[in-house]
Design an enzyme around this catalytic site. Structure first.
Site, PDB file in Angstrom:
ATOM      1  N   ASP A  37       0.836  -1.205   0.000  1.00  0.00           N
ATOM      2  CA  ASP A  37       0.000   0.000   0.000  1.00  0.00           C
ATOM      3  C   ASP A  37       0.870   1.254   0.000  1.00  0.00           C
ATOM      4  OD1 ASP A  37      -2.333   1.448   0.010  1.00  0.00           O
ATOM      5  OD2 ASP A  37      -2.698   1.244   2.166  1.00  0.00           O
ATOM      6  N   GLY A  38       0.299   2.336  -0.522  1.00  0.00           N
ATOM      7  CA  GLY A  38       0.980   3.632  -0.453  1.00  0.00           C
ATOM      8  C   GLY A  38       1.577   4.103  -1.768  1.00  0.00           C
ATOM      9  N   SER A  82      -7.353  -5.963  -5.853  1.00  0.00           N
ATOM     10  CA  SER A  82      -8.492  -6.547  -5.139  1.00  0.00           C
ATOM     11  C   SER A  82      -9.753  -6.493  -6.000  1.00  0.00           C
ATOM     12  CB  SER A  82      -8.731  -5.786  -3.830  1.00  0.00           C
ATOM     13  OG  SER A  82      -9.335  -4.539  -4.111  1.00  0.00           O
ATOM     14  N   ASN A  85     -10.791  -3.023  -6.414  1.00  0.00           N
ATOM     15  CA  ASN A  85      -9.939  -2.075  -7.157  1.00  0.00           C
ATOM     16  C   ASN A  85     -10.500  -1.697  -8.540  1.00  0.00           C
ATOM     17  OD1 ASN A  85      -6.742  -3.243  -5.798  1.00  0.00           O
ATOM     18  ND2 ASN A  85      -8.037  -1.540  -5.151  1.00  0.00           N
ATOM     19  N   ARG A  88     -11.479   1.950  -9.332  1.00  0.00           N
ATOM     20  CA  ARG A  88     -10.499   3.008  -9.664  1.00  0.00           C
ATOM     21  C   ARG A  88     -10.661   3.448 -11.116  1.00  0.00           C
ATOM     22  NH1 ARG A  88      -5.106   2.227  -6.174  1.00  0.00           N
ATOM     23  NH2 ARG A  88      -6.159   1.588  -4.277  1.00  0.00           N
TER      24      ARG A  88
HETATM   25  C1  FPP Z   1      -1.897   0.139  -3.322  1.00  0.00           C
HETATM   26  O1  FPP Z   1      -1.467   1.469  -3.375  1.00  0.00           O
HETATM   27  C2  FPP Z   1      -1.321  -0.649  -4.409  1.00  0.00           C
HETATM   28  C3  FPP Z   1      -2.027  -1.286  -5.379  1.00  0.00           C
HETATM   29  C4  FPP Z   1      -3.507  -1.240  -5.436  1.00  0.00           C
HETATM   30  C5  FPP Z   1      -1.390  -2.009  -6.466  1.00  0.00           C
HETATM   31  C6  FPP Z   1      -0.113  -2.702  -6.187  1.00  0.00           C
HETATM   32  C7  FPP Z   1       0.524  -3.022  -7.478  1.00  0.00           C
HETATM   33  C8  FPP Z   1       1.848  -2.941  -7.783  1.00  0.00           C
HETATM   34  C9  FPP Z   1       2.902  -2.649  -6.810  1.00  0.00           C
HETATM   35  C10 FPP Z   1       2.324  -3.161  -9.178  1.00  0.00           C
HETATM   36  C11 FPP Z   1       1.980  -4.459  -9.840  1.00  0.00           C
HETATM   37  C12 FPP Z   1       2.209  -5.664  -9.041  1.00  0.00           C
HETATM   38  C13 FPP Z   1       2.969  -6.754  -9.336  1.00  0.00           C
HETATM   39  C14 FPP Z   1       2.905  -7.911  -8.417  1.00  0.00           C
HETATM   40  C15 FPP Z   1       3.865  -6.851 -10.466  1.00  0.00           C
HETATM   41  P1  FPP Z   1      -2.555   2.643  -3.491  1.00  0.00           P
HETATM   42  O2  FPP Z   1      -2.659   3.009  -4.924  1.00  0.00           O
HETATM   43  O3  FPP Z   1      -3.833   2.229  -2.861  1.00  0.00           O
HETATM   44  O4  FPP Z   1      -1.829   3.766  -2.663  1.00  0.00           O
HETATM   45  P2  FPP Z   1      -2.513   4.914  -1.789  1.00  0.00           P
HETATM   46  O5  FPP Z   1      -3.226   4.240  -0.660  1.00  0.00           O
HETATM   47  O6  FPP Z   1      -1.339   5.726  -1.342  1.00  0.00           O
HETATM   48  O7  FPP Z   1      -3.439   5.672  -2.706  1.00  0.00           O
END
Ligand code: FPP
Length: 261
Positions: A37-38, A82, A85, A88
């Site tokens: 996250d983040g 998820s 998601n 978004r």
């Molecule tokens: C949460 O951060 C992150 C995600 C929803 C996606 C995670 C995906 C990756 C790191 C890239 C692809 C993955 C792989 C395994 C190759 P957020 O966008 O919710 O952050 P925020 O809470 O700061 O808005």
């Protein structure tokens, strides 16, 4: 795989080497699960679009996968997307899928080199055909590897997983009394895998976010303020060290108390 492998990899005299030397090789978690996250906040701090956070997060994925494999962990599960998601913006969802496909194509050789078996958990059927094709290709090519199992949770929801397992149980025609906790666990996407011992969440939120709801019943939870794109080997080692300092009781009483009885 294990601590000698890690010591050969980390720079001698580095803080990471000191962390590796502190680890107890006999008490490594078998399964580490991570809520990455983040990414959005990482990008916002740099006045960049959110997708740049996801792009930067790929480096953290690479570092984490390699560290876990070198440590000799049995299972690593990363929460990439998820069932919620999809809410978004379409451009963000599209970029995440492109990044995932690119990651799989670029990293297949590394997965092979470290004997990693790749697997997807989630409602994979609902994903676009090109994404499914890439996921299947990586899973097939690494199917005979015997090292760490690397699960990516994609279009994943803990409640959806439990509903899917219940549907499987009903469809199998088993009698109600045959459905034990053990049998139910085997019907989940992670059937046959050890439950996570350690659940890591980056960026400081104190939530489980519908991740592995059944499997984390006894997991130790470790939350770090570090944003996912900044998460590196050092942070993972710190999390494992913190895990090793915890006392796991599984609803019982402390081991020293038991010994004194
Ligand atoms: C949460 O951060 C992150 C995600 C929803 C996606 C995670 C995906 C990756 C790191 C890239 C692809 C993955 C792989 C395994 C190759 P957020 O966008 O919710 O952050 P925020 O809470 O700061 O808005």
């Amino acid at each position: 795989m294990g601590l000698p492998e890690m010591l050969a990899w980390v720079p001698p005299g580095s803080p990471d080497e000191a962390l590796v030397r502190e680890l107890d090789p006999a008490r490594l978690p078998a399964h580490v699960a991570i809520i990455m996250d983040g990414n959005g906040r990482w990008a916002a701090k740099r006045y960049m679009p959110r997708v740049e956070g996801h792009r930067a997060g790929i480096t953290s994925v690479r570092d984490t996968v390699e560290t876990c494999a070198r440590l000799g962990l049995k299972v690593l599960t990363l929460y990439a997307f998820s069932v919620e998601n999809w809410k978004r913006p379409a451009t963000e969802v599209g970029t995440l899928m492109v990044l995932l496909k690119r990651y799989l194509r670029m990293e297949l050789a590394t997965l092979q080199k470290h004997d990693i078996r790749f697997n997807v958990i989630g409602r994979v059927d609902d994903l676009a055909d090109d994404v499914k094709k890439e996921l299947l290709h990586a899973a097939e090519r690494t199917a005979s590897n015997t090292g760490m199992l690397f699960n990516i949770a994609l279009n994943y929801g803990g409640r959806a997983e439990i509903v899917d397992a219940a549907r499987r149980a009903m469809a199998s025609g088993m009698r109600p009394e045959q459905l034990t906790e053990e049998v139910f666990g085997s019907l989940l996407y992670t059937g046959g895998q050890p439950d996570p011992d350690l659940l890591i969440r980056t960026s400081g939120e104190l939530r489980v976010s519908n991740f592995l709801l059944w499997q984390i019943a006894y997991a130790e939870i470790y939350v770090t303020e570090t944003l996912w794109p900044d998460f590196r080997r050092q942070h993972l080692l710190e999390a494992i060290l913190a895990f090793q300092k915890r006392e796991r009781r599984y609803g019982g009483i402390a081991a020293p108390a038991l010994a004194g009885r």
